[in-house]
Scaffold this motif. Structure first.
Motif, PDB file in Angstrom:
ATOM      1  N   SER A  11      21.076  41.066  18.635  1.00 45.68           N
ATOM      2  CA  SER A  11      20.550  40.836  19.975  1.00 45.68           C
ATOM      3  C   SER A  11      21.083  41.918  20.903  1.00 45.68           C
ATOM      4  N   MET A  12      20.182  42.545  21.644  1.00 46.62           N
ATOM      5  CA  MET A  12      20.541  43.671  22.496  1.00 46.62           C
ATOM      6  C   MET A  12      20.023  43.410  23.904  1.00 46.62           C
ATOM      7  N   ALA A  13      20.923  43.537  24.913  1.00 46.78           N
ATOM      8  CA  ALA A  13      20.476  43.314  26.283  1.00 46.78           C
ATOM      9  C   ALA A  13      21.478  43.861  27.279  1.00 46.78           C
ATOM     10  N   THR A  14      20.970  44.188  28.454  1.00 49.16           N
ATOM     11  CA  THR A  14      21.824  44.459  29.609  1.00 49.16           C
ATOM     12  C   THR A  14      21.970  43.161  30.383  1.00 49.16           C
ATOM     13  N   MET A  15      23.210  42.823  30.718  1.00 45.09           N
ATOM     14  CA  MET A  15      23.520  41.536  31.337  1.00 45.09           C
ATOM     15  C   MET A  15      24.366  41.752  32.587  1.00 45.09           C
ATOM     16  N   SER A  16      24.135  40.936  33.605  1.00 48.31           N
ATOM     17  CA  SER A  16      24.967  40.981  34.802  1.00 48.31           C
ATOM     18  C   SER A  16      26.329  40.360  34.518  1.00 48.31           C
ATOM     19  N   TRP A 157      24.996  42.520  21.109  1.00 42.58           N
ATOM     20  CA  TRP A 157      25.308  43.758  21.819  1.00 42.58           C
ATOM     21  C   TRP A 157      24.997  43.549  23.297  1.00 42.58           C
ATOM     22  N   ILE A 158      25.988  43.742  24.129  1.00 43.19           N
ATOM     23  CA  ILE A 158      25.846  43.524  25.569  1.00 43.19           C
ATOM     24  C   ILE A 158      26.162  44.820  26.307  1.00 43.19           C
ATOM     25  N   SER A 159      25.278  45.204  27.196  1.00 37.30           N
ATOM     26  CA  SER A 159      25.581  46.247  28.171  1.00 37.30           C
ATOM     27  C   SER A 159      25.836  45.532  29.494  1.00 37.30           C
ATOM     28  N   LEU A 160      27.099  45.474  29.887  1.00 35.73           N
ATOM     29  CA  LEU A 160      27.531  44.645  31.017  1.00 35.73           C
ATOM     30  C   LEU A 160      27.464  45.447  32.309  1.00 35.73           C
TER      31      LEU A 160
END
Length: 203
Positions: A11-16, A157-160
């Protein structure tokens, strides 16, 4: 379930910072994805006229990610929000859309999108075949939640992004198997606009 020898489901995403992948009413994307234009390294995409400018750290990581991912699974909601990326996803990978039906005007000749009406499990299996041994990337939100609940998800996978959205769509919304333990982060990459984190799903 043991370690898979084929490509993983990720799972891949940009998250706040407060856990959302979009803000109220599908807002906040400019803040979430500011890191795509926060640097000096040009990263070309498959979309004509779309070039990202990232920090060296984020550019290296994104290019490595793209090389490792062979296919993607997305939900119908994201597909509709993006207008199917006008038939040209920036990552130019085969895409399996989980949907109860095929939207008007689709499929289109020469566009590597497929529509799966048999649920997320069948969609992941089809994406595995298309990925040819590489990773399968799944979008956050409902699809990531369903994959985790079904025991299909290997990594998160998180881009925070350093922003608080105060509401919207959570990364994992309504998770039925909570609490779910993750291992890591086994990788941390920082740039001035984002922190990239990688976790393994504990089985």
């Amino acid at each position: 379930m043991g370690e898979r020898t084929a490509g993983k489901v990720i799972s891949m995403a940009t998250m706040s910072l407060d856990g959302y992948i979009s803000g109220p009413g599908e807002s906040g994307f400019d803040r979430l994805f500011a890191w795509y234009d926060g640097g000096e390294v040009e990263v070309d995409t498959a979309r004509p006229g779309m070039t990202w400018r990232m920090s060296p750290q984020s550019a290296r990581l994104l290019l490595s990610d793209l090389a490792s991912v062979g296919a993607m699974v997305v939900g119908r909601r994201l597909f509709d929000l993006t207008g199917g990326w006008d038939g040209r996803h920036p990552f130019e990978r085969p895409i399996v859309v989980v949907s109860h039906g095929v939207p008007d005007g689709w499929p289109r000749p020469g566009v590597p999108y497929e529509f799966c009406r048999d649920g997320v499990g069948a969609a992941v299996e089809r994406a595995r075949a298309l990925a040819r041994g590489r990773h399968v990337g799944v979008t956050a939100g409902s699809i990531a939640r369903q994959c985790l609940e079904a025991g299909l998800l290997d990594e998160v996978w998180i881009s925070l992004a350093p922003v608080l959205l105060g509401g919207g769509t959570p990364y994992f919304d309504g998770l039925a198997v909570a609490p779910a333990d993750l291992e890591g982060p086994y990788l941390v990459v920082q740039d001035p606009h984002v922190t990239h984190l990688r976790y393994r799903v504990r089985r």
